[in-house]
Structure formats: structure tokens, C-alpha cells
Write a protein that holds these residues in place. Sequence first.
Motif, PDB file in Angstrom:
ATOM      1  N   LEU A 149       0.823  -1.209   0.000  1.00 44.84           N
ATOM      2  CA  LEU A 149       0.000   0.000   0.000  1.00 44.84           C
ATOM      3  C   LEU A 149       0.858   1.259   0.000  1.00 44.84           C
ATOM      4  N   SER A 150       1.957   1.238   0.747  1.00 45.32           N
ATOM      5  CA  SER A 150       2.765   2.445   0.929  1.00 45.32           C
ATOM      6  C   SER A 150       3.615   2.780  -0.290  1.00 45.32           C
ATOM      7  N   PHE A 151       4.180   1.758  -0.920  1.00 48.69           N
ATOM      8  CA  PHE A 151       5.215   2.015  -1.921  1.00 48.69           C
ATOM      9  C   PHE A 151       4.827   1.611  -3.344  1.00 48.69           C
ATOM     10  N   THR A 152       3.591   1.157  -3.532  1.00 52.92           N
ATOM     11  CA  THR A 152       3.121   0.848  -4.882  1.00 52.92           C
ATOM     12  C   THR A 152       1.747   1.484  -5.088  1.00 52.92           C
ATOM     13  N   GLU A 153       1.255   1.374  -6.296  1.00 60.55           N
ATOM     14  CA  GLU A 153      -0.073   1.896  -6.613  1.00 60.55           C
ATOM     15  C   GLU A 153      -1.101   0.782  -6.759  1.00 60.55           C
ATOM     16  N   ALA A 154      -0.722  -0.426  -6.344  1.00 62.96           N
ATOM     17  CA  ALA A 154      -1.603  -1.580  -6.539  1.00 62.96           C
ATOM     18  C   ALA A 154      -2.898  -1.458  -5.740  1.00 62.96           C
ATOM     19  N   TYR A 155      -2.817  -0.876  -4.543  1.00 68.86           N
ATOM     20  CA  TYR A 155      -3.989  -0.801  -3.665  1.00 68.86           C
ATOM     21  C   TYR A 155      -4.430   0.646  -3.439  1.00 68.86           C
ATOM     22  N   ASP A 156      -4.336   1.452  -4.472  1.00 73.35           N
ATOM     23  CA  ASP A 156      -4.694   2.863  -4.314  1.00 73.35           C
ATOM     24  C   ASP A 156      -6.199   3.106  -4.325  1.00 73.35           C
ATOM     25  N   GLY A 157      -6.971   2.103  -4.684  1.00 72.80           N
ATOM     26  CA  GLY A 157      -8.423   2.258  -4.663  1.00 72.80           C
ATOM     27  C   GLY A 157      -8.935   2.425  -3.245  1.00 72.80           C
ATOM     28  N   GLN A 158      -9.999   3.188  -3.085  1.00 69.67           N
ATOM     29  CA  GLN A 158     -10.532   3.457  -1.754  1.00 69.67           C
ATOM     30  C   GLN A 158     -11.024   2.186  -1.076  1.00 69.67           C
ATOM     31  N   GLY A 159     -11.574   1.269  -1.869  1.00 73.81           N
ATOM     32  CA  GLY A 159     -12.056   0.012  -1.301  1.00 73.81           C
ATOM     33  C   GLY A 159     -10.935  -0.813  -0.700  1.00 73.81           C
ATOM     34  N   MET A 160      -9.812  -0.914  -1.413  1.00 74.37           N
ATOM     35  CA  MET A 160      -8.683  -1.688  -0.901  1.00 74.37           C
ATOM     36  C   MET A 160      -8.034  -1.000   0.294  1.00 74.37           C
ATOM     37  N   LYS A 161      -8.000   0.320   0.278  1.00 77.12           N
ATOM     38  CA  LYS A 161      -7.455   1.040   1.438  1.00 77.12           C
ATOM     39  C   LYS A 161      -8.280   0.748   2.688  1.00 77.12           C
ATOM     40  N   SER A 162      -9.594   0.779   2.532  1.00 76.46           N
ATOM     41  CA  SER A 162     -10.473   0.487   3.671  1.00 76.46           C
ATOM     42  C   SER A 162     -10.297  -0.951   4.139  1.00 76.46           C
ATOM     43  N   PHE A 163     -10.183  -1.861   3.173  1.00 78.28           N
ATOM     44  CA  PHE A 163     -10.002  -3.273   3.515  1.00 78.28           C
ATOM     45  C   PHE A 163      -8.726  -3.476   4.328  1.00 78.28           C
ATOM     46  N   ILE A 164      -7.614  -2.920   3.850  1.00 77.05           N
ATOM     47  CA  ILE A 164      -6.332  -3.093   4.541  1.00 77.05           C
ATOM     48  C   ILE A 164      -6.359  -2.423   5.908  1.00 77.05           C
ATOM     49  N   LEU A 165      -6.969  -1.256   5.981  1.00 78.30           N
ATOM     50  CA  LEU A 165      -7.050  -0.533   7.251  1.00 78.30           C
ATOM     51  C   LEU A 165      -7.785  -1.359   8.302  1.00 78.30           C
ATOM     52  N   VAL A 166      -8.926  -1.909   7.923  1.00 78.48           N
ATOM     53  CA  VAL A 166      -9.707  -2.717   8.867  1.00 78.48           C
ATOM     54  C   VAL A 166      -8.996  -4.037   9.154  1.00 78.48           C
ATOM     55  N   TYR A 167      -8.489  -4.670   8.111  1.00 81.25           N
ATOM     56  CA  TYR A 167      -7.860  -5.985   8.259  1.00 81.25           C
ATOM     57  C   TYR A 167      -6.664  -5.937   9.210  1.00 81.25           C
ATOM     58  N   ASN A 168      -5.798  -4.953   9.028  1.00 79.65           N
ATOM     59  CA  ASN A 168      -4.571  -4.895   9.825  1.00 79.65           C
ATOM     60  C   ASN A 168      -4.845  -4.764  11.316  1.00 79.65           C
ATOM     61  N   PHE A 169      -5.930  -4.096  11.668  1.00 79.93           N
ATOM     62  CA  PHE A 169      -6.242  -3.942  13.089  1.00 79.93           C
ATOM     63  C   PHE A 169      -7.039  -5.126  13.632  1.00 79.93           C
ATOM     64  N   VAL A 170      -7.945  -5.650  12.829  1.00 76.10           N
ATOM     65  CA  VAL A 170      -8.851  -6.691  13.328  1.00 76.10           C
ATOM     66  C   VAL A 170      -8.185  -8.056  13.389  1.00 76.10           C
ATOM     67  N   ILE A 171      -7.229  -8.315  12.486  1.00 77.46           N
ATOM     68  CA  ILE A 171      -6.688  -9.669  12.352  1.00 77.46           C
ATOM     69  C   ILE A 171      -6.011 -10.156  13.629  1.00 77.46           C
ATOM     70  N   PHE A 172      -5.346  -9.269  14.363  1.00 82.58           N
ATOM     71  CA  PHE A 172      -4.693  -9.693  15.607  1.00 82.58           C
ATOM     72  C   PHE A 172      -5.726 -10.224  16.600  1.00 82.58           C
TER      73      PHE A 172
END
Length: 495
Positions: A298-321
Motif C-alpha cells: 500500500l505504501s510504496f506501490t499503486e496496486a492498492y490505491d483504490g478506496q475500497g482496498m485502502k479500507s479493507f487493509i485498514l480494517v484488516y490490519n487492526f482486526v486480524i490480531f
Amino acid sequence: MNLFIELRKHGKLAAKRNPMYEKNKFGKFWMYFMAVFWAGYLVFFGTSFAFAFNDGATEAYHVLNSGLIFILCLDFLMRFPFQKTPAQEVKPYLLLPVKRNRLIDSLLIRSGLNGFNLIWLFFFVPFAIISITRFYGITGVLTYSIGIWLLMVLNNYWFLLCRTLMNERVWWIILPILAYGSIAAGMFIPDNSPLFDWSVDLGEGFILGHLLTFTGVFAAIVVLWFINRGLMIKLIYNEINKVEDTKVKHVSEYKFLDRYGEIGEYMRLELKMLLRNKVCKTALRTVFLVVISFTCILSFTEAYDGQGMKSFILVYNFVIFGILFLSSLMSYEGNYIDGLMSRKESIYTLLRAKYILYSIAILIPLFLMIPAMATGKLAVLSCIGWAVFVAGCVYFCLFQLAVYNNRTVDLNAKMTNRQNMGTGLQNLISGAAFGVPLLMNFMLTTFFGPTVTAWILIAIGAGFILTSRFWLKNVYHRFMKRRYKNMEGFRDSRQ
């Protein structure tokens, strides 16, 4: 073959005689329901894909065949959450006059005949009926379907090899990364990559029933079979003949927790469980790698620049633990629940210690996401909002599982152990703990914008955090009302 049938029969009898068999009917129903749902989903996509490219300049099956490598890669990734390495209680059979190679072969046959290897046929068969029948008839559809199934079996043994190695040493994750990285480089760096043509020719060979194509795939399956067999024999015998090293080399006492009294003792117990036991350490390393990978992409590429993927990663990274460790809340403690129940309110203190520790641990994904915040891909306020919301609201939901979880999770599961799968309630709440916040984020952001959404999340999360003593006490009282039923379940499900 008789040995395979006999071992399969023993496995079914062991599952039916397990005391937890009757208690997990909801999980079985949910599993079958999802299987039917995804089968229908794949049929829909298969027919849609065939009709979408039916009138194009290139035949639909050529288009699909050029992407077979991508499908195999996707299949490989899908196997991680859904497919386990074949486990069997092989130790008793090793005492019998049965060749060890035949035992391992039975495990590998069972893995090759796994229903997961058939799931992609729900996509390819409808596609083939629509796009291939008019050129090559039913014979082309049959040979193509058989070829695809062989590819999935090949992918199964490749996954089994990687997963087995990764279970032993997490650094073996480098093997699939290098393999798929090399394939990606070979496909996208050259202007006219031969890999696409090779993929098309492979699919064409399946359709035409070329003996050389099928022989090549079958030979690759045989090679992976023997590699897996040698590896599994080595690991199982090393495990059985292993002499435990009882010499203590280093002990982490976490003395800084002494100042917190009894809660500090239980926090120390939780830390030792996470950092010493095989299952917990593997899960912790895996989630670290996944979160770091998502954040870096997410930080260093444009692969996940879509708003949907940003939201997914944001939620996933916190919830997965939380999902990873709190969905099996009290299941690890099932190994020594009798000792915990011997002291008054020790369960309540344990729950408080767990909540404090995992709430502090929410800082880990927040720290790992600093690159994404520094590059402007994620807003700082949004990250803080989700950290507070997860520590409050999501953890509140997950802690309710402490009342109902009554299956012991083996802390040192090995090749010779049977996997203890999660219950239907665990799967349901874990799915809701991720899906509901994702939907909530979408709706709040749509109506109020990201800034207001972040403040709403902070307010909700802070409310649950400030009232944590009260709802943890409620969880404790409900657990104590079910203590005899839960303790019976913990004892029955111990390995």
C-alpha cells in the motif's frame, strides 16, 4: 488401496466418536452452506466469462488459458485459510507391521482426492460447455476438465510442500515468494513473454487430449509426490524420535510486570504462551508478515490505491490480531483449566489481563502502518480511530466467546496430531468481527466523510474501553454459570 480405505474408515470413526462431534453441527452446516454458495458463484462466473468473450476476436478458451498461471496462483493462496496439511494419528500404526511408506502414501492420496481440488471445476466445466463444445465436442470438454483437475492436484502437492516447510520454519515462506516472483518477472518484464504462449498451449493440449501434455503434468505430480513423501517421513520420524531438551537456555521473566500484581502474573502467562508455543508463535509470525506485506504494498506501490482496498487493509490490519487469538479465547487455557478454576476469580483476572495485553498490542499494527501514514495513503486520524474502535467494540464482541468456547486447542500441534478445527460460533463471530466493521466503515464514510467517521469510531471505542471492567465482569459471571459444561468440553477435546 485396502490400507487407504481402512485408514479413512478409522479417521471417520475417530471423528464420530469424538465428544465434540455432536457439538459442532452448526459449523458443519455453515461449511456446507458456504461450499454450495461458492460453487454457485463459480458457475455464475464461468458462464458469464464464456458469454463475455464469445464473440471476440480471440476465442474465450484462449483468453482463459492465457491466465491459467494466475488461477493457479490464486488457488495456492486460497488454500492457506481453507486447507490443512494432512494429519493422521500415524504413531499407533508405526507399531504395526505396516510399511511406513504406505502410511505416508495414504496421507498423500487423501490429500490428492481432497474435495478442494474439485472446486475450480464449477468454474471451468460450465465455461468449457459453452465455449469448447461447439469446436471440439463433449470429448474436448472432458479432456479439458481432466487436465484442469490434474493442474489443481499438482497445485495441491506444491501447496502441501510449502505449507509443511513453513510449519517447521516460517522462513520457508521465501520459497513460494521466490517461485511466484520469478514467474511474475518472466511474464511482465519481457515485452512478449513466452509464458503466456506456454499457458495457452497447455490449455490447448488439454482440450485436444495430447498425450505429451498430460504426461508432463502427471510427471510433475509424481515428482512433487516423492518430494512430499520424503519430507513427511523425515519430519514425522524426527518428531517421534525426538528427545526433548530439558535444559533451560534462557528464561524471560518479564519482571517489569511484577508491579501490576496478579494481573501482571496473568499477563506474563499470556506472553509466555504467545512467544513459546508452536501454534501461537507460528500464528504471530504469519500475521506480522501479512500486515507488513499489505502495508508495504500500500505504501510504496499503486496496486492498492483504490478506496475500497485502502479500507479493507485498514480494517484488516487492526482486526486480524484480535480474530487470530481472541476467537479461540479460553481454548488455549483449556489445557490447564483445572488449575485456573482452583482459585476464586482467577478467570476474571485472566480476562482482564488478556484485555489489557491485547489492547496494548493494538499499537503494533498502528506502528507497522506508519509508512502508509507517512506516504499519505492512510489518514493518521483514521488509523487512530480504528485502533480505538477495535480495542473497544470489536474486542467486546470477541470476548463474548469466552463464555461459549469449550474446545481445547493443542499448543504444540504437530504432523502426527489431528487438527482441532474451530466451532461454527467462532467462525461466525470472527467473520462478523471483520465484515461488520468493513460495512460500517463504508456506510459511515459515504454519509459523513472520513474525518467524522474517525471521530465516531473513537467515541464508540472509547465507550467500550472505559466500561471494560463492567462487561468483563458480565462475561466472567456468564462463564461461571457454564463452568461445568465448559470444563467437560475442555477435558474431552484435549489431545
